[in-house]
Design a protein around this motif. Structure first.
Motif, PDB file in Angstrom:
ATOM      1  N   UNK A   1      43.801  46.434  39.323  1.00 35.68           N
ATOM      2  CA  UNK A   1      44.478  45.479  38.442  1.00 35.68           C
ATOM      3  C   UNK A   1      45.794  46.061  37.910  1.00 35.68           C
ATOM      4  N   UNK A   2      46.407  46.922  38.705  1.00 38.36           N
ATOM      5  CA  UNK A   2      47.691  47.543  38.359  1.00 38.36           C
ATOM      6  C   UNK A   2      48.834  46.606  38.705  1.00 38.36           C
ATOM      7  N   UNK A   3      48.603  45.761  39.706  1.00 43.84           N
ATOM      8  CA  UNK A   3      49.611  44.782  40.114  1.00 43.84           C
ATOM      9  C   UNK A   3      49.327  43.409  39.521  1.00 43.84           C
ATOM     10  N   UNK A   4      48.102  42.944  39.672  1.00 41.32           N
ATOM     11  CA  UNK A   4      47.800  41.623  39.145  1.00 41.32           C
ATOM     12  C   UNK A   4      46.310  41.418  38.902  1.00 41.32           C
ATOM     13  N   UNK A   5      46.047  40.620  37.889  1.00 41.56           N
ATOM     14  CA  UNK A   5      44.722  40.085  37.576  1.00 41.56           C
ATOM     15  C   UNK A   5      44.964  38.805  36.783  1.00 41.56           C
ATOM     16  N   UNK A   6      45.197  37.720  37.484  1.00 43.81           N
ATOM     17  CA  UNK A   6      45.626  36.482  36.829  1.00 43.81           C
ATOM     18  C   UNK A   6      45.254  35.289  37.687  1.00 43.81           C
ATOM     19  N   UNK A   7      44.944  34.174  37.016  1.00 46.42           N
ATOM     20  CA  UNK A   7      44.769  32.907  37.711  1.00 46.42           C
ATOM     21  C   UNK A   7      46.124  32.221  37.833  1.00 46.42           C
ATOM     22  N   UNK A   8      46.495  31.820  39.050  1.00 48.99           N
ATOM     23  CA  UNK A   8      47.776  31.169  39.289  1.00 48.99           C
ATOM     24  C   UNK A   8      47.577  29.921  40.132  1.00 48.99           C
ATOM     25  N   UNK A   9      48.367  28.889  39.853  1.00 44.86           N
ATOM     26  CA  UNK A   9      48.426  27.727  40.734  1.00 44.86           C
ATOM     27  C   UNK A   9      49.201  28.153  41.973  1.00 44.86           C
ATOM     28  N   UNK A  10      48.549  28.139  43.136  1.00 44.00           N
ATOM     29  CA  UNK A  10      49.180  28.761  44.298  1.00 44.00           C
ATOM     30  C   UNK A  10      48.657  28.190  45.602  1.00 44.00           C
ATOM     31  N   UNK A  11      49.437  28.437  46.637  1.00 45.79           N
ATOM     32  CA  UNK A  11      49.031  28.251  48.029  1.00 45.79           C
ATOM     33  C   UNK A  11      49.028  29.635  48.658  1.00 45.79           C
ATOM     34  N   UNK A  12      47.864  30.051  49.188  1.00 46.14           N
ATOM     35  CA  UNK A  12      47.735  31.419  49.705  1.00 46.14           C
ATOM     36  C   UNK A  12      47.224  31.415  51.130  1.00 46.14           C
ATOM     37  N   UNK A  13      47.812  32.275  51.942  1.00 45.29           N
ATOM     38  CA  UNK A  13      47.429  32.479  53.337  1.00 45.29           C
ATOM     39  C   UNK A  13      46.794  33.854  53.475  1.00 45.29           C
ATOM     40  N   UNK A  14      45.624  33.908  54.135  1.00 46.00           N
ATOM     41  CA  UNK A  14      44.941  35.173  54.405  1.00 46.00           C
ATOM     42  C   UNK A  14      44.891  35.412  55.918  1.00 46.00           C
ATOM     43  N   UNK A  15      44.940  36.685  56.279  1.00 49.67           N
ATOM     44  CA  UNK A  15      44.614  37.070  57.654  1.00 49.67           C
ATOM     45  C   UNK A  15      43.725  38.300  57.557  1.00 49.67           C
ATOM     46  N   UNK A  16      42.505  38.225  58.078  1.00 50.87           N
ATOM     47  CA  UNK A  16      41.517  39.284  57.882  1.00 50.87           C
ATOM     48  C   UNK A  16      40.928  39.740  59.198  1.00 50.87           C
ATOM     49  N   UNK A  17      40.973  41.039  59.397  1.00 51.16           N
ATOM     50  CA  UNK A  17      40.311  41.700  60.496  1.00 51.16           C
ATOM     51  C   UNK A  17      39.633  42.951  59.946  1.00 51.16           C
ATOM     52  N   UNK A  18      38.743  43.587  60.700  1.00 51.87           N
ATOM     53  CA  UNK A  18      37.992  44.715  60.136  1.00 51.87           C
ATOM     54  C   UNK A  18      38.847  45.815  59.523  1.00 51.87           C
ATOM     55  N   UNK A  19      40.010  46.119  60.079  1.00 54.41           N
ATOM     56  CA  UNK A  19      40.837  47.202  59.536  1.00 54.41           C
ATOM     57  C   UNK A  19      42.158  46.715  58.962  1.00 54.41           C
ATOM     58  N   UNK A  20      42.407  45.408  58.981  1.00 55.63           N
ATOM     59  CA  UNK A  20      43.680  44.871  58.503  1.00 55.63           C
ATOM     60  C   UNK A  20      43.446  43.615  57.673  1.00 55.63           C
TER      61      UNK A  20
END
Length: 616
Positions: free
Chosen positions: A302-321
């Protein structure tokens, strides 16, 4: 406001690299999974309670099992844990135990490699704590998929052990509903709607809080006792296996029980909208997911962020990335006691980015990006502002940072967990000063525009031991340049070692923003019972440059700007999580003012919080 072309060009390069990664990585990459699964063995299957990803590049036949010995065949040098046969030889490394010291019912941890017969050839064997259920088991290894049950439970095999993983641990959407500081029971209330399950959960939080001396002035009474009560209700609904809706509503009440200044007691109540989002996960098995709505942004420290925001978010998830990219801007008011969007958030748009590469089983590198544009400026000298229109700082800023974190063994009985956070910030800000208007509101009396840039870092480590009482020790140092400011979304909250409770690692009472400040922290913690811990933390604060302000601090006194010595603090944090639904947390803090506070040097401020949480 003035743009920041150098940082912006770098930010654009980061986003382009992220886009190239999204397009270039094949959809089939990383479908083979290596997991760490902890749960209960019922004699036929392991019922998973906790699931974590592990490095898929490891040998698929290698693995680790922790559990209770069921039987031992001394002639064949073969023992069993659950259904898994384990064979030891003269080359097996025995740690803190020898082969003749093994016995049925003993908890041990075995690492090795499966042979063609499905027997684990032991490379190392060492005793493990028998705390918890006698049926406790933990597996690390590659999984083979068996089937998906109608209730969403996934059947797999890990090291040949039949394992059941509930939907709550496999659903990407459901995992997003669980924050780092919340615990929800596995058996939440569920009912059907249109043939699909609706999961109801939440928590009730009751927290008495005591505070004294925050003015650092013994001549002015400021002793205060208040009671905070909040209730949070959550609903989770899946339209399909990878499309889900989450709704959250929170009711807060603050009772002012006592104030030494003689101010009248009061009660503040409000309703607050929480997370409200729609999620589309792993679109067409591509690893890409989308989330739209009010959602939680939270990094592990939580050094960068810990907040609820109205947003559009894109994720890309793989085992190491793991990649994230989001655009955010508040659309409607957050709470019932607000007349509109808070002036500090009005017309503030943000671009947030995260790229995390897990380069080994326990180590990762992360790249953070936040670009903020505030279009709400324009207040001129002489302008009149209403109570809800005051925003004393408008800023166009860009942050870019790197995090390295992980852990490794030191010998056979110690483990070192480390982190290094760094950030660079550049941009411009406009500051205004105001005077109170005779007819209410404020009048702008001064306006200043300036370019700013800065840097910050936080480096530290926690040593976990297997000594008596299993103590863990933490040391860290954080520092920020004079003009650096954190993102405004941070909470500076984490837990160390085997501790069960997250707390503010720059001090529970002072809670400063890491800006024009250096913080040296030393701590020791001890776990106790099955799921409880106590932490003692010491902090020493020094400004980078002596200035008459301290960003974000909870004390009401201001430094004089003549000394860098802000002071010292001591925190005691006790967390008890022995029950499925209940958490108890006690936090005691004291701050001792340094020479930077002039005549108030040597004064103490105190804080105590007792928190009861019921999860359902």
């Amino acid at each position: 406001m003035k743009n920041t072309p150098c940082i912006d060009r770098l930010a654009l390069a980061v986003l382009l690299l992220g886009g190239i990664a999204l397009l270039s990585l094949p959809a089939s990459a990383g479908l083979s999974k290596r997991l760490k699964v902890s749960g209960e063995w019922d004699g036929r299957e392991l019922h998973a309670h906790v699931v974590k990803s592990r490095d898929v590049r490891k040998d698929p036949l290698s693995g680790t099992i922790l559990g209770r010995i069921v039987s031992i065949d001394w002639r064949r040098r073969l023992l069993t844990i659950g259904p898994l046969g384990i064979h030891w030889t003269a080359d097996t490394d025995f740690d803190l135990v020898n082969a003749s010291g093994l016995y049925a019912g003993q908890f041990i941890k075995v690492s090795g490699k499966l042979d063609q017969a499905g027997v684990l050839q032991a490379r190392s064997i060492k005793p493990s704590s028998g705390e918890g259920s006698r049926n406790r088991m933990q597996l690390i290894g590659h999984m083979s998929f068996l089937q998906l049950r109608p209730d969403g439970t996934t059947e797999v095999r890990i090291l040949g052990v039949p394992t059941l993983i509930p939907q709550s641990l496999t659903s990407l959407a459901l995992q997003l509903t669980h924050r780092q500081d919340t615990r929800r029971p596995a058996d939440q209330l569920t009912f059907d709607l249109a043939g699909r399950p609706v999961v109801i959960g939440g928590e009730v939080d009751i927290s008495p809080r005591y505070q004294r001396g925050v003015r650092l002035d013994p001549e002015r009474d400021d002793e205060r006792l208040r009671l905070d009560v909040s209730a949070q209700l959550e609903a989770f609904y899946t339209f399909s296996s990878n499309v889900a809706l989450f709704l959250e509503l929170q009711a807060d009440t603050e009772f002012e029980l006592y104030r030494d200044s003689g101010a009248d007691s009061n009660i503040d109540r409000r309703l607050k909208r929480g997370e409200t989002w729609l999620f589309w996960g792993d679109i067409r098995d591509s690893g890409v997911s989308l989330q739209l709505g009010n959602q939680n942004f939270q990094d592990i420290r939580e050094w960068w962020w810990d907040e609820n925001l109205d947003a559009l978010r894109l994720y890309y998830t793989r085992p190491t990335l793991h990649l994230e990219l989001a655009v955010a801007e508040q659309q409607v008011r957050l709470a019932s006691d607000e007349s509109g969007i808070d002036a500090r958030d009005q017309d503030v748009s943000r671009l947030l980015g995260l790229a995390r590469w897990k380069w080994s089983t326990h180590d990762a590198l992360s790249l953070f990006l936040l670009s903020q544009r505030d279009a709400s400026g324009g207040d001129r000298i002489g302008d009149r502002l209403g109570e809800g229109e005051l925003d004393e700082r408008d800023a166009d800023l860009t942050w870019l940072g790197l995090r390295a974190a992980g852990k490794f063994d030191i010998g056979k009985r110690q483990e070192l967990e480390y982190w290094f956070d760094s950030a660079w910030m550049r941009g411009s800000e406009t500051l205004i000063d105001v005077d109170e208007s005779p007819d209410g509101g404020f009048i702008v009396t001064r306006r200043e525009h300036r370019d700013i840039d800065g840097w910050a870092f936080d480096i530290g480590a926690t040593l976990e031991t297997e000594w008596r009482w299993k103590p863990y020790f933490t040391a860290s140092y954080a520092m920020a340049s004079e003009d650096f400011r954190q993102t405004g979304l941070q909470d500076n909250n984490d837990k160390f070692g085997a501790g069960v409770t997250r707390f503010r690692y720059y001090g529970e009472l002072l809670r400063p923003e890491l800006a024009n400040l250096g913080v040296l922290s030393l701590g020791v913690g001890i776990p106790f019972w099955k799921a409880s811990s106590v932490d003692l933390m010491f902090h020493d604060y020094r400004q980078t440059s002596a200035r008459p302000f301290l960003h974000g601090a909870r004390v009401r006194a201001r430094p004089t700007g003549e000394s860098r010595d802000i002071g010292q603090a001591l925190d005691l944090v006790i967390g008890i999580e022995e029950w499925r639904h209940v958490e108890i947390e006690l936090t005691l803090g004291v701050f001792h003012a340094g020479a930077a506070f002039g005549e108030s040097a040597g004064e103490n401020a105190y804080n105590a919080t007792l928190k009861f949480v019921y999860n359902f």
